[in-house]
Design an enzyme around this catalytic site. Structure first.
Site, PDB file in Angstrom:
ATOM      1  N   ARG A 126      -2.740  -9.032  12.488  1.00  0.00           N
ATOM      2  CA  ARG A 126      -2.955  -7.751  11.274  1.00  0.00           C
ATOM      3  C   ARG A 126      -3.773  -8.581  10.068  1.00  0.00           C
ATOM      4  NH1 ARG A 126       2.623  -5.575  11.180  1.00  0.00           N
ATOM      5  NH2 ARG A 126       1.967  -4.296   9.362  1.00  0.00           N
TER       6      ARG A 126
ATOM      7  N   LYS B 210       0.730  -1.193  -0.001  1.00  0.00           N
ATOM      8  CA  LYS B 210      -0.036  -0.062   0.013  1.00  0.00           C
ATOM      9  C   LYS B 210       0.894   1.217  -0.020  1.00  0.00           C
ATOM     10  CE  LYS B 210      -2.362  -0.780   3.813  1.00  0.00           C
ATOM     11  NZ  LYS B 210      -1.787  -1.935   4.284  1.00  0.00           N
TER      12      LYS B 210
ATOM     13  N   ARG C 181      11.237  -6.265   5.356  1.00  0.00           N
ATOM     14  CA  ARG C 181      10.960  -4.566   4.897  1.00  0.00           C
ATOM     15  C   ARG C 181      11.592  -3.657   6.021  1.00  0.00           C
ATOM     16  NH1 ARG C 181       4.643  -3.150   5.123  1.00  0.00           N
ATOM     17  NH2 ARG C 181       4.378  -3.310   7.213  1.00  0.00           N
TER      18      ARG C 181
ATOM     19  N   ARG D  83     -10.709   1.145   7.749  1.00  0.00           N
ATOM     20  CA  ARG D  83     -10.035  -0.030   8.298  1.00  0.00           C
ATOM     21  C   ARG D  83     -11.404  -1.073   8.944  1.00  0.00           C
ATOM     22  NH1 ARG D  83      -4.354   0.600   8.335  1.00  0.00           N
ATOM     23  NH2 ARG D  83      -3.115  -1.186   8.730  1.00  0.00           N
TER      24      ARG D  83
ATOM     25  N   ARG E  84      10.255  -2.230  11.559  1.00  0.00           N
ATOM     26  CA  ARG E  84       9.008  -1.297  11.989  1.00  0.00           C
ATOM     27  C   ARG E  84       8.611  -2.559  13.243  1.00  0.00           C
ATOM     28  NH1 ARG E  84       3.916  -0.201   8.036  1.00  0.00           N
ATOM     29  NH2 ARG E  84       3.042  -1.326   9.776  1.00  0.00           N
TER      30      ARG E  84
HETATM   31  P1  AMP Z   1      -0.226   0.375   8.332  1.00  0.00           P
HETATM   32  O1  AMP Z   1       1.252   1.182   8.409  1.00  0.00           O
HETATM   33  O2  AMP Z   1      -1.235   0.874   7.400  1.00  0.00           O
HETATM   34  O3  AMP Z   1       0.035  -0.953   8.305  1.00  0.00           O
HETATM   35  O4  AMP Z   1      -0.768   0.610  10.016  1.00  0.00           O
HETATM   36  C1  AMP Z   1       0.103   0.431  11.301  1.00  0.00           C
HETATM   37  C2  AMP Z   1      -0.804   0.273  12.260  1.00  0.00           C
HETATM   38  O5  AMP Z   1      -1.591   1.503  12.614  1.00  0.00           O
HETATM   39  C3  AMP Z   1      -1.900  -0.759  12.247  1.00  0.00           C
HETATM   40  O6  AMP Z   1      -1.613  -2.180  12.364  1.00  0.00           O
HETATM   41  C4  AMP Z   1      -2.908  -0.097  13.208  1.00  0.00           C
HETATM   42  O7  AMP Z   1      -2.288  -0.540  14.382  1.00  0.00           O
HETATM   43  C5  AMP Z   1      -2.824   1.207  12.818  1.00  0.00           C
HETATM   44  N1  AMP Z   1      -3.822   1.859  12.050  1.00  0.00           N
HETATM   45  C6  AMP Z   1      -3.648   2.339  11.016  1.00  0.00           C
HETATM   46  N2  AMP Z   1      -4.580   2.890  10.184  1.00  0.00           N
HETATM   47  C7  AMP Z   1      -5.813   2.605  11.129  1.00  0.00           C
HETATM   48  C8  AMP Z   1      -7.119   2.811  11.108  1.00  0.00           C
HETATM   49  N3  AMP Z   1      -7.697   3.143   9.903  1.00  0.00           N
HETATM   50  N4  AMP Z   1      -7.817   2.534  12.143  1.00  0.00           N
HETATM   51  C9  AMP Z   1      -7.157   1.965  13.315  1.00  0.00           C
HETATM   52  N5  AMP Z   1      -5.870   1.651  13.192  1.00  0.00           N
HETATM   53  C10 AMP Z   1      -5.023   2.110  12.467  1.00  0.00           C
END
Ligand code: AMP
Length: 210
Positions: free
Chosen positions: A166, A13, A123, A84, A155
């Site tokens: 996840r 993404k 990554r 989400r 990360r």
């Molecule tokens: P990402 O970088 O998109 O993989 O997001 C990393 C983490 O941020 C996720 O595993 C969630 O813990 C949190 N997160 C990101 N976007 C959202 C969202 N829209 N709603 C709730 N938690 C989020």
């Protein structure tokens, strides 16, 4: 135009949103990046992120609204990581309505789970500018960002244990979200195993009602 790039963890993404945002000259807004920034000073969010748990709709929507209200978003943006949950669809609609916008296109990225595992465990992200690197696109100099010279780090939520959680959370929540946008004729699903540069064509060619 408002583009949403959606997909499970490590479907690319961030990489594709970056490519699309540069090609269309609109910002890439990642709710994950926004939260990682907040986590630098907020222990509770830091812990939740490390465990792979979702942050509450209230908190993330407020942060998102603040970001989308900035001037650079006025011609549109690429939204990565939101909505989400089902309720986030409606919260986003409200935020966009206030800004005189709507969701124009939603692109779902799909990769096999095994590839997501492989990608995620290899990554790294630049701690300074947030650029992501991986097995398919390593930096020129190991652990140093090509763009800004920042240090690359893994990360804290990129572990086998949190990844499983996840992926499961994504599968559980995404069905209804995808159905909502499919019913509106806004959804396109693309294979994100390779060829990340194709996202520009995939996002902009108008065959969304297929
Ligand atoms: P990402 O970088 O998109 O993989 O997001 C990393 C983490 O941020 C996720 O595993 C969630 O813990 C949190 N997160 C990101 N976007 C959202 C969202 N829209 N709603 C709730 N938690 C989020």
């Amino acid at each position: 135009m408002v583009y949403i790039i959606t997909g499970g963890p490590a479907t690319g993404k961030g990489t594709r949103s970056d490519i699309l945002s540069k090609a269309l000259n609109i910002p890439h807004i990642s709710t994950g990046d926004i939260l990682r920034e907040v986590a630098l000073t907020d222990e509770d969010i830091k812990e939740r992120l490390a465990k792979g748990e979702l942050i509450s709709d209230d908190i993330i929507t407020k942060l998102l609204e603040e970001r989308l209200s900035k001037d650079d978003c006025k011609n549109g943006f690429v939204l990565d990581g939101y909505p989400r949950t089902i309720s986030q669809i409606y919260l986003l609609n409200e935020v966009l309505k206030k800004l005189g916008k709507k969701v124009d296109r939603v692109i779902e990225l799909v990769v096999p789970d095994e590839l997501a595992f492989k990608r995620i465990l290899e990554r790294k992200k630049c701690i300074q500018c947030g650029r992501a690197y991986g097995i398919d696109f390593p930096p020129v100099v190991e652990d140093i960002c090509d763009d800004c010279g920042g240090k690359l780090e893994i990360r804290t939520d990129d572990t086998k244990e949190t990844l499983k959680k996840r992926i499961d959370t994504y599968k559980k929540n995404s069905k209804e979200i995808l159905e909502y946008y499919r019913n509106k004729g806004l959804l396109k699903t693309v294979d994100a195993s390779s060829h990340s540069e194709r996202i520009v064509e995939e996002a902009t060619i108008d065959d969304y009602n297929l």
